[in-house]
Write a protein that holds these residues in place. Structure first.
Motif, mmCIF file in Angstrom:
data_model
loop_
_atom_site.group_PDB
_atom_site.id
_atom_site.type_symbol
_atom_site.label_atom_id
_atom_site.label_comp_id
_atom_site.label_asym_id
_atom_site.label_seq_id
_atom_site.Cartn_x
_atom_site.Cartn_y
_atom_site.Cartn_z
ATOM 1 N N LEU A 1 0.661 -1.032 -0.058
ATOM 2 C CA LEU A 1 0.121 -0.051 -0.159
ATOM 3 C C LEU A 1 0.905 1.335 -0.018
ATOM 4 O O LEU A 1 0.270 2.534 0.113
ATOM 5 C CB LEU A 1 -1.047 0.153 1.261
ATOM 6 C CG LEU A 1 -1.990 -1.035 1.187
ATOM 7 C CD1 LEU A 1 -2.994 -1.269 2.642
ATOM 8 C CD2 LEU A 1 -2.952 -0.920 0.143
ATOM 9 N N GLN B 1 -8.536 -1.071 -1.432
ATOM 10 C CA GLN B 1 -7.693 -1.414 -0.545
ATOM 11 C C GLN B 1 -7.293 -0.335 0.437
ATOM 12 O O GLN B 1 -6.326 0.487 -0.340
ATOM 13 C CB GLN B 1 -6.829 -2.514 -0.613
ATOM 14 C CG GLN B 1 -6.185 -2.963 0.522
ATOM 15 C CD GLN B 1 -6.840 -3.929 1.612
ATOM 16 O OE1 GLN B 1 -7.933 -3.951 1.352
ATOM 17 N NE2 GLN B 1 -6.301 -4.255 2.632
ATOM 18 N N GLU C 1 -4.804 -0.036 -4.759
ATOM 19 C CA GLU C 1 -4.085 0.443 -3.510
ATOM 20 C C GLU C 1 -4.331 1.909 -3.201
ATOM 21 O O GLU C 1 -4.008 2.784 -4.228
ATOM 22 C CB GLU C 1 -2.432 0.252 -3.853
ATOM 23 C CG GLU C 1 -2.091 -1.118 -4.079
ATOM 24 C CD GLU C 1 -1.892 -1.542 -5.590
ATOM 25 O OE1 GLU C 1 -2.863 -0.871 -6.342
ATOM 26 O OE2 GLU C 1 -1.525 -2.672 -6.009
ATOM 27 N N ASN D 1 -4.334 3.683 -0.191
ATOM 28 C CA ASN D 1 -3.741 4.435 0.903
ATOM 29 C C ASN D 1 -3.436 6.187 0.413
ATOM 30 O O ASN D 1 -3.714 7.181 1.118
ATOM 31 C CB ASN D 1 -2.520 4.157 1.366
ATOM 32 C CG ASN D 1 -2.970 3.160 2.845
ATOM 33 O OD1 ASN D 1 -3.991 2.620 2.984
ATOM 34 N ND2 ASN D 1 -1.690 2.722 3.419
#
Length: 494
Positions: A261, A406, A465, A467
């Motif tokens: 991430l 995610q 990903e 984040n």
């Protein structure tokens, strides 16, 4: 088929009258039990033109409570229906729990007609039969009682009836050009009907060949079969259904804990890529419309993972007339009272259009599973039912893109806290979000299982990903564009 019909002995008139009276009364009583048990019943009337399907159907429903049944007359598909998957117009008409749906004509009539007119070759005919068998089985597995009746009359009887109808200007409209053609090709049609019935005669959705020469005799045969099957269904209500093995090709996919991430973009990189990709997506939307290629983009992910912002960047590049975003919340009562996929079948785009789902049919194996909204047997079966659903979309020619968005637990906490402390963002955070966060580990296990069991080669998952939301948005655009380009190329080469 004639041999089967000949083996059924018609009772004498007095016995016929007594059994008819008893069967009609019994169905009226069973209808109440069907409503109380929330049992959905689907009755399909198929057969030769002028065989009396409509007349007998009118007799069947005469003593029933009209509040709890629907009659659907399935003529040839409308232009808008032709721009949806083959099964769409049947799936959207399935009954609610506790109700009956009677279909005058259906999926058998549609594909047999196309086959005898040589609009379907043997391979295409076989593929549609496979789709129908899956459709009927998944309804049965989800508690539907399915009865299929074929009205048979021989060539001479059919010709005689059509001549009588044509002789009266008030009934002539009931004889179509297709009926007349069918009579001329009675033998050929009988052979295709027989083949179809042999291949789709399943224990969970059996065929009943009806001697339709006498309308009262036909009515009795149908009433007694309906009553018998309803009694069996009521006795077996709530039974567990075998979990079928997956037969679709799967690809490996990493577990969420193994996803890196730490990927990110600078603001300058993000803006440069965003402008370029949105321009390309806008161009492709026009091509998709011209080529009549449907697109389904499905988003799942953690709360506060950035699904909304991601969707916004894709939608911003699209023509507003050619896409729709579906925010999926808890099912409404009329949705909850049908097969769990019904509310998604009814939201599919037309060919050439795009449907974006913010939450999807995968709620069955996540939220509904973990919150106890369905039984273990229900959610275990759902993996295969979802793979079958997506296979129908793939066979239709759709682009299917599935995203899992995610983030890690710390990032979610930061975003929750920011929402809680920012008045204009507070509407985005609910008590349910905090409760779900407490079940993070349970949800992660469920998601990993979901990804492993539904990462098919024709509808793969893509993990974003997120984040860094900027990175996730750019990756999503790249994946959508690539999937569209591949499908456009595939269609041009086919």
């Amino acid at each position: 088929m004639e041999k089967t019909i000949a083996s059924i002995t018609k009772p004498k008139d007095e016995e016929l009258k007594e059994r008819l009276s008893a069967a009609r009364e019994k169905l009226a009583t069973l209808q109440i039990k069907v409503k109380e048990a929330k049992l959905p019943v689907l009755v399909l009337f198929e057969g030769f033109g002028a065989a009396g399907k409509g007349s007998v159907l009118s007799k069947i429903i005469k003593n029933m409570d009209p509040r709890f049944f629907h009659v659907e007359t399935m003529d040839q598909p409308e232009p808008t229906e032709l721009r949806k998957p083959f099964l769409y117009r049947y799936f959207k008409r399935i009954p609610e729990n506790g109700q009956f749906t009677f279909m005058d004509g259906g999926w058998m009539e549609e594909i047999v007609r196309d086959r005898v007119h040589e609009q379907l070759d043997e391979e295409a005919f076989g593929k549609k039969i496979c789709s129908i068998k899956r459709f009927e089985r998944t309804l049965s597995d989800n508690g539907y009682t399915i009865l299929k009746f074929f009205f048979y009359i021989d060539e001479n009887e059919q010709k005689k009836r059509m001549e009588e109808l044509l002789a009266d200007e008030n009934t002539a409209w009931r004889v179509s050009e297709e009926d007349l053609w069918q009579n001329k090709k009675h033998k050929k049609c009988s052979e295709v009907y027989q083949t179809y019935m042999e291949q789709t005669n399943q224990s969970y959705a059996p065929w009943y060949a009806i001697d339709a020469k006498s309308k009262k005799w036909a009515e009795l045969q149908i009433l007694e079969r309906i009553n018998q099957n309803i009694e069996t269904a009521l006795a077996n209500s709530g039974r567990a259904v075998p979990i079928l093995p997956n037969l679709f090709p799967l690809s490996p996919i990493p577990k969420l804990a193994d996803v890196d991430l730490n990927k990110e973009l600078t603001e300058e990189e993000y803006q440069e890529k965003l402008e370029k990709l949105q321009k390309r997506l806008s161009e492709l939307h026009n091509v998709l419309y011209r080529e009549k290629i449907p697109v389904i983009i499905a988003y799942e992910g953690w709360d506060a993972a950035g699904k909304g912002g991601n969707i916004k960047r894709i939608a911003a590049a699209l023509d507003a007339r050619g896409y729709e975003v579906h925010p999926i919340a808890s099912p409404e009562p009329h949705e909850k009272n049908r097969h769990f996929l019904w509310r998604f079948w009814t939201r599919l785009p037309k060919s050439g259009h795009i449907a974006i789902f913010d939450r999807t049919w995968y709620g069955r194996v996540m939220v509904e599973r973990l919150e106890g909204f369905c039984s273990e047997n229900d959610w275990q079966r759902a993996y295969n039912e979802i793979n079958e659903f997506e296979k129908e979309l793939d066979d239709w020619g759709a682009v299917i893109v599935k995203f899992w968005v995610q983030i890690d637990k710390d990032t979610q906490l930061e975003r929750f806290t920011l929402r809680q402390n920012t008045p204009e963002k507070r509407w985005k955070i609910t008590d349910e979000d905090w409760r779900n966060r407490e079940k993070w580990d349970l949800y992660e296990d469920a998601v990993n299982e979901m990804l492993q069991k539904t990462n098919t080669t024709y509808a793969p998952w893509h993990i974003l990903e997120s984040n860094d939301k900027k990175y996730a948005r750019i990756k999503a655009l790249e994946i959508v564009i690539q999937a569209m380009e591949e499908q456009i190329k595939k269609k041009k080469n086919s």
